[in-house]
Design an enzyme around this catalytic site. Structure first.
Site, PDB file in Angstrom:
ATOM      1  N   LYS A 119      -1.389   5.780  -9.972  1.00  0.00           N
ATOM      2  CA  LYS A 119      -2.776   5.322  -9.894  1.00  0.00           C
ATOM      3  C   LYS A 119      -3.009   4.307 -11.012  1.00  0.00           C
ATOM      4  O   LYS A 119      -2.201   4.166 -11.911  1.00  0.00           O
ATOM      5  CB  LYS A 119      -3.736   6.506 -10.081  1.00  0.00           C
ATOM      6  CG  LYS A 119      -3.792   7.437  -8.880  1.00  0.00           C
ATOM      7  CD  LYS A 119      -4.830   8.506  -9.022  1.00  0.00           C
ATOM      8  CE  LYS A 119      -6.178   8.069  -9.485  1.00  0.00           C
ATOM      9  NZ  LYS A 119      -6.826   6.986  -8.736  1.00  0.00           N
TER      10      LYS A 119
ATOM     11  N   GLU B 125     -10.149   8.255 -14.705  1.00  0.00           N
ATOM     12  CA  GLU B 125      -9.795   8.945 -13.452  1.00  0.00           C
ATOM     13  C   GLU B 125      -9.030  10.227 -13.753  1.00  0.00           C
ATOM     14  O   GLU B 125      -9.240  11.255 -13.110  1.00  0.00           O
ATOM     15  CB  GLU B 125      -8.953   8.029 -12.571  1.00  0.00           C
ATOM     16  CG  GLU B 125      -9.757   6.897 -11.968  1.00  0.00           C
ATOM     17  CD  GLU B 125      -8.919   5.907 -11.189  1.00  0.00           C
ATOM     18  OE1 GLU B 125      -9.481   5.257 -10.312  1.00  0.00           O
ATOM     19  OE2 GLU B 125      -7.717   5.772 -11.461  1.00  0.00           O
TER      20      GLU B 125
HETATM   21  C1  5RP Z   1      -7.999   2.658  -9.764  1.00  0.00           C
HETATM   22  C2  5RP Z   1      -7.134   3.499  -8.901  1.00  0.00           C
HETATM   23  C3  5RP Z   1      -7.388   3.459  -7.436  1.00  0.00           C
HETATM   24  O1  5RP Z   1      -7.678   4.727  -6.981  1.00  0.00           O
HETATM   25  C4  5RP Z   1      -6.174   2.928  -6.759  1.00  0.00           C
HETATM   26  O2  5RP Z   1      -5.866   1.667  -7.344  1.00  0.00           O
HETATM   27  C5  5RP Z   1      -6.392   2.767  -5.258  1.00  0.00           C
HETATM   28  O3  5RP Z   1      -7.320   1.757  -5.022  1.00  0.00           O
HETATM   29  P1  5RP Z   1      -7.738   1.308  -3.569  1.00  0.00           P
HETATM   30  O4  5RP Z   1      -8.450   2.448  -2.946  1.00  0.00           O
HETATM   31  O5  5RP Z   1      -8.611   0.094  -3.796  1.00  0.00           O
HETATM   32  O6  5RP Z   1      -6.467   0.946  -2.834  1.00  0.00           O
HETATM   33  O7  5RP Z   1      -6.265   4.221  -9.329  1.00  0.00           O
HETATM   34  O8  5RP Z   1      -7.652   2.761 -11.112  1.00  0.00           O
END
Ligand code: 5RP
Length: 232
Positions: free
Chosen positions: A102, A111
């Site tokens: 992530k 997160e």
């Molecule tokens: C942000 C994250 C997001 O959850 C991850 O990048 C997925 O993003 P998206 O739903 O736009 O594909 O970890 O820090």
């Protein structure tokens, strides 16, 4: 201009977001992740709130906080509560053991905190995020600015390719005032070992490897969803 594959992914993100919103129960405190899939979840949640659902959420980023304000989703914070019923978030990659990368959206530290604070973590993804083995995308690593060059050198002597994330001409700075290194480990055989190795490096604040944190995975497949639970 949005192409067909992007459109298909958005259909799946929307389906996963809606299915997660349907799991929310009246009175819940939610941890709210960040990203485009979470945005679909927030829209579906706002519809349920308009129909009378009463919930509050702790956002993992200013982006999510802003979306919630626009959509009329009530916000709360760690002063008021530190145990959430549910955290809902997206992922960049997830494998069959629910190990994830992530943080491409730049919010990994908060997160991880909202995920760690929840009784249950629900991850919502489109089907392109499923992998046999993590590592096709770089692992974001949040580092303090002071001495970040040393972290880069140490990782590079271990054979890891590191790129300092940029925002135009200047380094990208997180909402916590740190820098991001995007670290290419190649395909990762043992995510917990890499996590432990990174966290043992002075200057590393947190990494985008999330291990043992996802309880329920909702995958969008076309307009439908597949729900998997850890341990099943
Ligand atoms: C942000 C994250 C997001 O959850 C991850 O990048 C997925 O993003 P998206 O739903 O736009 O594909 O970890 O820090």
């Amino acid at each position: 201009m949005i192409d067909d594959s992007e459109l298909a992914r958005n259909t799946e993100k929307k389906a996963a977001g809606r299915a997660a919103a349907d799991m929310v129960e009246d009175g819940m405190v939610l941890g709210l992740g960040t990203g485009s899939t979470v945005d679909f979840f927030l829209r579906a949640l706002a519809e349920r709130i308009r129909d009378g659902l009463d919930v509050r959420g702790v956002p993992s980023s200013e982006r999510t906080a802003m979306r919630c304000r626009d959509l009329g989703i009530e916000l709360t914070d760690f002063k008021a509560t530190d145990t959430f019923d549910l955290t809902i978030d997206g992922a960049d990659e997830i494998d069959s053991a629910f190990q994830m990368i992530k943080g491409r959206g730049g919010a990994l530290l908060r997160e991880k905190i909202v995920a760690a604070s929840a009784q249950k973590v629900v991850i919502i993804v489109d089907s392109t995020k499923l992998v046999d083995r993590l590592g096709s995308v770089a692992v974001p690593v949040e580092v303090v600015r002071f001495g970040h060059e040393r972290v880069v050198r140490r990782l590079e002597t271990q054979g890891v390719k590191c790129a300092l994330r940029m925002a135009g001409d200047i380094p990208y700075t997180t909402e916590n005032g740190h820098y991001y290194l995007d670290c290419d480990f190649g395909l990762i055989a043992n995510p917990p070992a890499i996590q432990a190795r990174l966290m043992a490096t002075a200057g590393v604040v947190e990494t985008g490897l999330f291990v043992g944190m996802c309880n329920v995975l909702i995958i969008g497949r076309g307009e439908e969803t597949v729900v998997k639970r850890r341990g099943n």
